[in-house]
Design an enzyme around this catalytic site. Structure first.
Site, PDB file in Angstrom:
ATOM      1  N   LYS A   6     -65.749 -33.533 -12.269  1.00 36.27           N
ATOM      2  CA  LYS A   6     -65.631 -34.473 -11.089  1.00 36.27           C
ATOM      3  C   LYS A   6     -66.751 -34.124  -9.941  1.00 36.27           C
ATOM      4  CE  LYS A   6     -63.218 -37.173  -8.682  1.00 36.27           C
ATOM      5  NZ  LYS A   6     -63.454 -38.399  -9.038  1.00 36.27           N
ATOM      6  N   CYS A  31     -51.895 -35.701   2.298  1.00 37.76           N
ATOM      7  CA  CYS A  31     -51.345 -34.705   2.483  1.00 37.76           C
ATOM      8  C   CYS A  31     -49.883 -34.638   1.537  1.00 37.76           C
ATOM      9  CB  CYS A  31     -51.029 -34.054   3.718  1.00 37.76           C
ATOM     10  SG  CYS A  31     -52.409 -34.140   5.224  1.00 37.76           S
ATOM     11  N   TRP A  60     -54.802 -32.416   3.425  1.00 41.39           N
ATOM     12  CA  TRP A  60     -56.119 -32.853   3.112  1.00 41.39           C
ATOM     13  C   TRP A  60     -56.711 -33.449   4.451  1.00 41.39           C
ATOM     14  CZ3 TRP A  60     -59.066 -33.237  -1.108  1.00 41.39           C
ATOM     15  CH2 TRP A  60     -60.104 -34.371  -1.110  1.00 41.39           C
ATOM     16  N   GLU A  73     -71.422 -50.599 -11.022  1.00 47.64           N
ATOM     17  CA  GLU A  73     -70.376 -49.849 -11.304  1.00 47.64           C
ATOM     18  C   GLU A  73     -69.292 -50.238 -12.395  1.00 47.64           C
ATOM     19  OE1 GLU A  73     -69.757 -47.320  -9.813  1.00 47.64           O
ATOM     20  OE2 GLU A  73     -67.524 -47.171 -10.120  1.00 47.64           O
ATOM     21  N   LYS A 118     -68.510 -47.364 -15.325  1.00 51.20           N
ATOM     22  CA  LYS A 118     -67.129 -47.179 -15.660  1.00 51.20           C
ATOM     23  C   LYS A 118     -67.000 -47.067 -17.251  1.00 51.20           C
ATOM     24  CE  LYS A 118     -66.109 -45.393 -12.763  1.00 51.20           C
ATOM     25  NZ  LYS A 118     -66.534 -45.364 -11.556  1.00 51.20           N
ATOM     26  N   HIS A 150     -86.063 -61.135 -18.328  1.00 58.90           N
ATOM     27  CA  HIS A 150     -87.565 -60.464 -18.576  1.00 58.90           C
ATOM     28  C   HIS A 150     -87.480 -59.408 -19.376  1.00 58.90           C
ATOM     29  CE1 HIS A 150     -89.099 -62.800 -14.929  1.00 58.90           C
ATOM     30  NE2 HIS A 150     -87.891 -62.473 -14.295  1.00 58.90           N
ATOM     31  N   ARG A 185     -52.291 -32.958  -3.959  1.00 61.16           N
ATOM     32  CA  ARG A 185     -52.506 -33.902  -2.928  1.00 61.16           C
ATOM     33  C   ARG A 185     -53.165 -33.474  -1.706  1.00 61.16           C
ATOM     34  NH1 ARG A 185     -48.420 -37.782  -2.913  1.00 61.16           N
ATOM     35  NH2 ARG A 185     -48.716 -38.189  -0.488  1.00 61.16           N
ATOM     36  N   GLU A 223     -68.744 -44.451 -19.226  1.00 61.27           N
ATOM     37  CA  GLU A 223     -68.271 -42.810 -19.127  1.00 61.27           C
ATOM     38  C   GLU A 223     -67.129 -42.657 -19.455  1.00 61.27           C
ATOM     39  OE1 GLU A 223     -68.132 -41.547 -14.714  1.00 61.27           O
ATOM     40  OE2 GLU A 223     -67.288 -43.198 -14.107  1.00 61.27           O
ATOM     41  N   ASN A 249     -47.869 -36.518   6.823  1.00 58.27           N
ATOM     42  CA  ASN A 249     -48.641 -37.273   5.856  1.00 58.27           C
ATOM     43  C   ASN A 249     -48.967 -38.476   6.413  1.00 58.27           C
ATOM     44  OD1 ASN A 249     -50.202 -37.941   3.704  1.00 58.27           O
ATOM     45  ND2 ASN A 249     -48.311 -38.548   2.577  1.00 58.27           N
ATOM     46  N   GLY A 250     -50.276 -38.756   6.686  1.00 56.04           N
ATOM     47  CA  GLY A 250     -50.297 -40.206   7.048  1.00 56.04           C
ATOM     48  C   GLY A 250     -51.316 -40.320   8.089  1.00 56.04           C
TER      49      GLY A 250
HETATM   50  C1  F6R Z   1     -68.575 -41.707 -11.786  1.00 50.44           C
HETATM   51  C2  F6R Z   1     -68.218 -40.621 -10.864  1.00 50.44           C
HETATM   52  C3  F6R Z   1     -69.847 -39.973 -10.467  1.00 50.44           C
HETATM   53  C4  F6R Z   1     -69.850 -39.601  -8.955  1.00 50.44           C
HETATM   54  C5  F6R Z   1     -71.308 -38.775  -8.825  1.00 50.44           C
HETATM   55  C6  F6R Z   1     -71.242 -38.448  -7.563  1.00 50.44           C
HETATM   56  O1  F6R Z   1     -67.122 -42.431 -11.855  1.00 50.44           O
HETATM   57  O2  F6R Z   1     -67.360 -40.336 -10.402  1.00 50.44           O
HETATM   58  O3  F6R Z   1     -70.691 -40.917 -11.060  1.00 50.44           O
HETATM   59  O4  F6R Z   1     -69.833 -40.833  -8.209  1.00 50.44           O
HETATM   60  O5  F6R Z   1     -71.161 -37.703  -9.734  1.00 50.44           O
HETATM   61  O6  F6R Z   1     -70.253 -37.678  -6.852  1.00 50.44           O
HETATM   62  P1  F6R Z   1     -69.989 -37.516  -5.401  1.00 50.44           P
HETATM   63  O7  F6R Z   1     -69.702 -38.947  -4.927  1.00 50.44           O
HETATM   64  O8  F6R Z   1     -68.786 -36.522  -5.227  1.00 50.44           O
HETATM   65  O9  F6R Z   1     -71.256 -37.082  -4.701  1.00 50.44           O
END
Ligand code: F6R
Length: 618
Positions: free
Chosen positions: A613, A2, A75, A490, A494, A513, A28, A497, A103-104
């Protein structure tokens, strides 16, 4: 995560200043907002759910009297985003005499709440914060405090005594009609900074809040409290009330930099936030951690659905559940769920949906398919109040705070931490592993935040140097066996993307394979090789790649000399992490590598092209 803010001004009205500062802190947290001011010995409050602009439109946040006040943008962690859970919080007295913003996470809030309820206190909200004003009231009513801090105010002495009973993380601010000219703030773990201007004193979660008003700041440290009044600024130690003198600093950040706390990008800030977020996951209440395993234990089948990074967390979790709790679970990419399991899922199925945002359309659609066939829905998300929390039978909030960078980083490691705790709880419940093993795992999980902190401190420069060395490579392989396959996936996602480098991740055993045909002299292959049961065969896979000319980077334990000798470059992870927990620390160098590759190649890591996002379309 928060945001808190407050100020004491010599002239004028604080409410518009608080409103504007909260707006700057909205990144935040943004599910509810509230303000409290004091004027003429009376407490005035406005609070509601929604983003700041929405709440302002409904109830005019500028329209509160007084030159002293506090504010909060929320939050949700404990308690859904309802008006009653919005800060500030009050004690029992009517009209309220004490208002608190926080906050916490107060770890011992359940015990304190019970104690206070037994003493007759009536709680209105589901938050952990509400124990604080009640505790102060109780201290005052029962006169359970000594004037340890040696300040001529019963309210302040009682407040410090109450804070002394809190366990967990907090940045707090408290005002009261009993001492209407002062604000008390305190800090443990959550950030708190003071801003000093000629005509006002401010406090906030970060300097962003007051940067247009002053750049003179004092950072409050853990275990300290502050008393602010007109022409009064005292910092003291919570333990004994002794005063502390600290010099003012000048910050020369632009507002954009301040939001990122001086980091050039949100992604890097969020990578650095991981130790704190991981500590938050260790503060989850047992009642939530206990409930999910009950459902998992009695399910006939457990299917985990998610997309992208969250899917990688599910994949890692499937190894955790299998190894620790002897439970077979099926991680499924959400957009495939209906085709793959749509007809077979039924009343005996349990779906664990994992989604940072709780709004990803593919995940919600998979959940809906399962719901229509009467499956039980469990959720793990970072956004309490999201659709996923509303449609889940039981959910856990991972408490990472908002993630702004499009690439998930801190939320991934927090998901892993929560999922590993669930696997341990389930193992306990099913009696599948010994008490000794459980104790060891619990001890190791407690150490992980420090280990991640150490990796960031010691390996960041190395990752930057490796990015410089490998920046012209056209593609990468990421390989790992067992649970490290999830880490490899992962790392690869990263890099792909945010640095736009095509890369493939495979289980190391599968590489021979097919994918091995891509290897030519200098082709970069990143091996994730913690010292678990897979290590010996991974060494064989490294040899196969090396024999064909690959350039090998290994993420390995610090004293794994055999692997270090074998490879071109290595990144060292502190020894002693059990393989089943290894994805949490081992992914961190891969996040840093992707970040610095993006920088070296001139890409914006916070806003990769074509991505959003939260993907709310199917
Ligand atoms: C990669 C990334 C995306 C999300 C995916 C699912 O860095 O951020 O691959 O992981 O779009 O998003 P959530 O977790 O919000 O369902």
């Amino acid at each position: 995560m928060c945001g808190i803010f407050g100020c004491i001004m010599k002239d004028g009205k604080v409410a518009p200043t608080i409103h504007a500062a909260l707006k700057r802190l909205e990144y935040r947290g943004y599910d509810s907002v509230g303000e409290a001011t004091i004027d003429d010995g009376k407490l005035y409050v406005k609070k509601d759910t929604g983003k700041i602009d929405e709440v302002h439109e409904r109830c005019n946040l500028d329209d509160l009297p007084g030159r002293i006040g506090i504010g909060h943008t929320r939050w949700a962690t404990h308690g859904a985003p309802f008006q009653v859970n919005a800060h500030p919080h009050f004690g029992c007295s009517d009209p309220p005499r004490i208002a608190v913003v926080h906050n916490g996470i107060i770890e011992n809030f359940a015990e304190l709440r019970k104690e206070l309820e037994d003493a007759g206190h009536l709680f209105r909200s589901k938050t952990d914060t509400e124990v604080i004003p009640h505790l102060i009231e109780e201290m005052l009513n029962s006169r359970q405090f000594a004037a340890t801090v040696n300040i001529d105010s019963e309210f302040i002495n009682a407040t410090i005594a109450a804070i002394g009973r809190l366990q967990g993380s907090y940045a707090l601010a408290i005002v009261s009609t009993m001492d209407p000219g002062r604000i008390v703030c305190a800090r443990n773990e959550s950030p708190l900074v003071l801003g000093i201007a000629d005509d006002a004193l401010y406090f906030a979660s970060d300097v962003t809040a007051f940067l247009p008003l002053t750049n003179k700041v004092i950072f409050v440290e853990n275990g300290e409290f502050v008393v602010l009044g007109e022409d009064l600024l005292e910092i003291r130690r919570l333990a004994d009330g002794n005063p502390i003198s600290r010099k003012t600093k000048l910050v020369d950040w632009s507002p954009g930099m301040a939001e990122k706390q001086g980091y050039p990008h949100f992604m890097l800030k969020e990578i650095h936030e991981q130790p704190r977020c991981l500590r938050n996951t260790l503060r989850l209440q047992n009642k939530y951690l206990g409930l999910l395993p009950t459902f998992l234990d009695r399910a006939r089948e457990v299917i985990m659905v998610a997309c992208g990074t969250s899917y990688h967390a599910c994949l890692a979790a499937s190894y955790m559940f299998s190894k620790l709790s002897f439970l077979a679970t099926y991680p499924v990419i959400a957009s495939e769920f209906a085709e793959q399991h749509g007809k077979s899922v039924n009343i005996d199925s349990t779906i664990l949906a994992v989604s940072q945002s709780g709004e990803t359309a593919d995940t919600l659609s998979a959940v809906e398919t399962a719901r229509q066939r009467a499956a039980t829905i469990l959720g793990l998300t970072n956004v309490v109040g999201s659709t996923l929390t509303r449609i889940s039978r039981v959910y856990i909030g991972q408490q990472s705070g908002p993630e702004i960078g499009v690439a998930a980083t801190k939320t991934f490691t927090s998901q892993l931490s929560v999922l590993s705790q669930l696997a341990i709880q389930l193992a306990k419940r099913r009696g599948k592993i010994s008490q000794e093993e459980i104790d060891l795992l619990e001890e190791k999980i407690e150490n992980i935040p420090d280990i991640v902190e150490g990796i960031i401190e010691t390996q960041e420069e190395k990752m930057r140097a490796l990015a410089r060395k490998y920046k012209t490579k056209q593609s990468f392989f990421f390989l790992g066996r067992g649970i490290s396959y999830a880490t490899a996936l992962e790392g690869s996602l990263k890099l792909m993307e945010i640095a736009y480098i095509p890369s493939l991740a495979f289980p190391a055993g599968e590489s021979k394979h097919g994918p091995i045909s891509l290897i030519t002299q200098g082709f970069p292959v990143i091996f994730v090789c913690p010292p678990d049961e897979t290590r010996r065969t991974v060494v064989g896979n490294i040899m196969e790649m090396k024999a064909r000319g690959a350039s090998i980077i290994a993420i390995c334990e610090e004293d794994d000399e055999d692997i270090k000798k074998l490879v071109d470059d290595y990144v060292e992870i502190k020894r002693g992490i059990p393989g089943v927990l290894s994805p949490i620390p081992y992914v961190v160098p891969l996040q840093l590598f992707a970040y610095y590759m993006a920088i070296e190649r001139g890409c914006d890591p916070d806003m990769p092209r074509n991505l959003a996002k939260s993907v709310t379309v199917k």
